[in-house]
Design a protein around this motif. Structure first.
Motif, short mmCIF file in Angstrom:
data_model
loop_
_atom_site.label_atom_id
_atom_site.label_comp_id
_atom_site.label_asym_id
_atom_site.label_seq_id
_atom_site.Cartn_x
_atom_site.Cartn_y
_atom_site.Cartn_z
N LEU A 41 21.33 66.59 63.84
CA LEU A 41 21.74 67.03 62.50
C LEU A 41 22.67 68.23 62.56
CD1 LEU A 41 18.47 66.56 60.42
CD2 LEU A 41 20.54 65.15 60.40
N THR A 42 22.53 69.06 63.59
CA THR A 42 23.45 70.19 63.76
C THR A 42 24.88 69.68 63.95
OG1 THR A 42 21.73 71.62 64.68
CG2 THR A 42 24.01 72.18 65.21
N VAL A 43 25.03 68.68 64.79
CA VAL A 43 26.36 68.10 65.01
C VAL A 43 26.87 67.50 63.69
CG1 VAL A 43 27.64 66.28 66.21
CG2 VAL A 43 25.97 67.68 67.45
N THR A 44 26.01 66.80 62.98
CA THR A 44 26.39 66.20 61.70
C THR A 44 26.84 67.28 60.72
OG1 THR A 44 24.83 64.39 62.05
CG2 THR A 44 25.58 64.76 59.79
N LEU A 45 26.10 68.37 60.65
CA LEU A 45 26.43 69.45 59.74
C LEU A 45 27.77 70.09 60.10
CD1 LEU A 45 25.75 71.28 57.38
CD2 LEU A 45 24.27 72.62 58.92
N ILE A 46 28.00 70.32 61.37
CA ILE A 46 29.28 70.91 61.79
C ILE A 46 30.43 69.99 61.43
CG2 ILE A 46 30.66 71.49 63.84
CD1 ILE A 46 28.06 72.75 64.98
N VAL A 47 30.28 68.69 61.66
CA VAL A 47 31.35 67.75 61.31
C VAL A 47 31.58 67.73 59.80
CG1 VAL A 47 31.97 65.29 61.29
CG2 VAL A 47 31.05 66.32 63.37
N GLU A 48 30.50 67.74 59.02
CA GLU A 48 30.63 67.79 57.56
C GLU A 48 31.44 69.01 57.12
OE1 GLU A 48 29.12 66.25 54.65
OE2 GLU A 48 28.47 64.52 55.81
N LEU A 49 31.11 70.16 57.70
CA LEU A 49 31.80 71.38 57.31
C LEU A 49 33.25 71.40 57.80
CD1 LEU A 49 28.88 73.88 57.90
CD2 LEU A 49 29.82 73.16 55.69
N GLU A 50 33.49 70.90 58.99
CA GLU A 50 34.86 70.81 59.49
C GLU A 50 35.71 69.94 58.57
OE1 GLU A 50 34.61 71.44 64.30
OE2 GLU A 50 34.42 69.40 63.53
N ASN A 51 35.16 68.82 58.14
CA ASN A 51 35.90 67.93 57.24
C ASN A 51 36.08 68.54 55.85
OD1 ASN A 51 36.20 65.97 59.22
ND2 ASN A 51 34.35 64.87 58.61
N ALA A 52 35.04 69.17 55.34
CA ALA A 52 35.10 69.75 54.00
C ALA A 52 36.12 70.88 53.91
CB ALA A 52 33.72 70.26 53.58
N VAL A 55 38.78 72.62 58.99
CA VAL A 55 38.79 73.59 60.09
C VAL A 55 38.16 72.93 61.31
CG1 VAL A 55 38.64 75.60 58.55
CG2 VAL A 55 36.54 74.56 59.44
N ARG A 56 38.25 73.60 62.44
CA ARG A 56 37.59 73.16 63.67
C ARG A 56 36.79 74.33 64.23
NH1 ARG A 56 37.30 68.93 62.10
NH2 ARG A 56 38.94 67.41 62.18
N PHE A 57 35.52 74.08 64.49
CA PHE A 57 34.69 75.10 65.10
C PHE A 57 35.13 75.28 66.54
CE2 PHE A 57 32.27 74.45 61.42
CZ PHE A 57 31.19 75.33 61.36
N PRO A 58 35.38 76.51 66.97
CA PRO A 58 35.74 76.74 68.37
C PRO A 58 34.52 76.50 69.26
CG PRO A 58 35.49 78.83 67.23
CD PRO A 58 35.36 77.75 66.19
N ASP A 59 34.77 76.23 70.52
CA ASP A 59 33.67 75.95 71.45
C ASP A 59 32.61 77.04 71.45
OD1 ASP A 59 34.87 73.57 72.15
OD2 ASP A 59 35.71 74.33 74.04
N GLU A 60 33.03 78.28 71.38
CA GLU A 60 32.05 79.37 71.43
C GLU A 60 31.14 79.41 70.20
OE1 GLU A 60 36.03 81.14 70.14
OE2 GLU A 60 35.39 79.86 71.76
N TRP A 74 27.57 80.29 57.24
CA TRP A 74 28.65 80.60 56.30
C TRP A 74 29.59 81.65 56.86
CZ3 TRP A 74 31.67 78.78 52.98
CH2 TRP A 74 32.52 79.62 52.24
N LYS A 75 29.05 82.65 57.55
CA LYS A 75 29.90 83.68 58.14
C LYS A 75 30.90 83.03 59.10
CE LYS A 75 29.62 88.08 60.52
NZ LYS A 75 28.74 89.08 61.13
N THR A 76 30.44 82.06 59.87
CA THR A 76 31.32 81.35 60.80
C THR A 76 32.38 80.56 60.04
OG1 THR A 76 29.52 81.19 62.41
CG2 THR A 76 31.39 79.68 62.70
N VAL A 77 31.94 79.81 59.03
CA VAL A 77 32.89 79.01 58.24
C VAL A 77 33.90 79.91 57.54
CG1 VAL A 77 33.11 77.47 56.25
CG2 VAL A 77 31.28 77.08 57.92
N ALA A 78 33.43 80.99 56.95
CA ALA A 78 34.33 81.91 56.25
C ALA A 78 35.39 82.48 57.18
CB ALA A 78 33.54 83.03 55.58
#
Length: 83
Positions: A41-52, A55-60, A74-78
């Protein structure tokens, strides 16, 4: 309690972490693992947020701590939105 995130963020979190109580506000310090967030679900959530947010989450940022709470996530997404 006021939140800094927008409805798009909260909708994505609630859609993926479906064990969150629907009548309760999503708090920045809610431990999402306590509500069923696992590695898949973590992977699913990251993909959802990247699409929404387009953006792309960096590897770190692809570590369990990033998705532990809505506040940290949210701090990461912001940060990604601003760059």
């Amino acid at each position: 309690m006021t939140t800094e995130w927008d409805a798009k963020f909260e909708d994505a979190v609630r859609r993926v972490v479906s064990d969150l109580p629907p009548g309760e506000p999503l708090r920045p310090d809610t431990d999402l693992r306590d509500h069923g967030l696992d590695s898949l679900l973590t992977v699913t959530l990251i993909v959802e947020l990247e699409n929404a947010y387009e953006v792309r989450f960096p590897d770190e940022a692809l570590v369990p701590e990033t998705c532990r709470t809505p506040g940290v996530l949210w701090k990461t997404v912001a940060t990604l939105i601003r760059t």
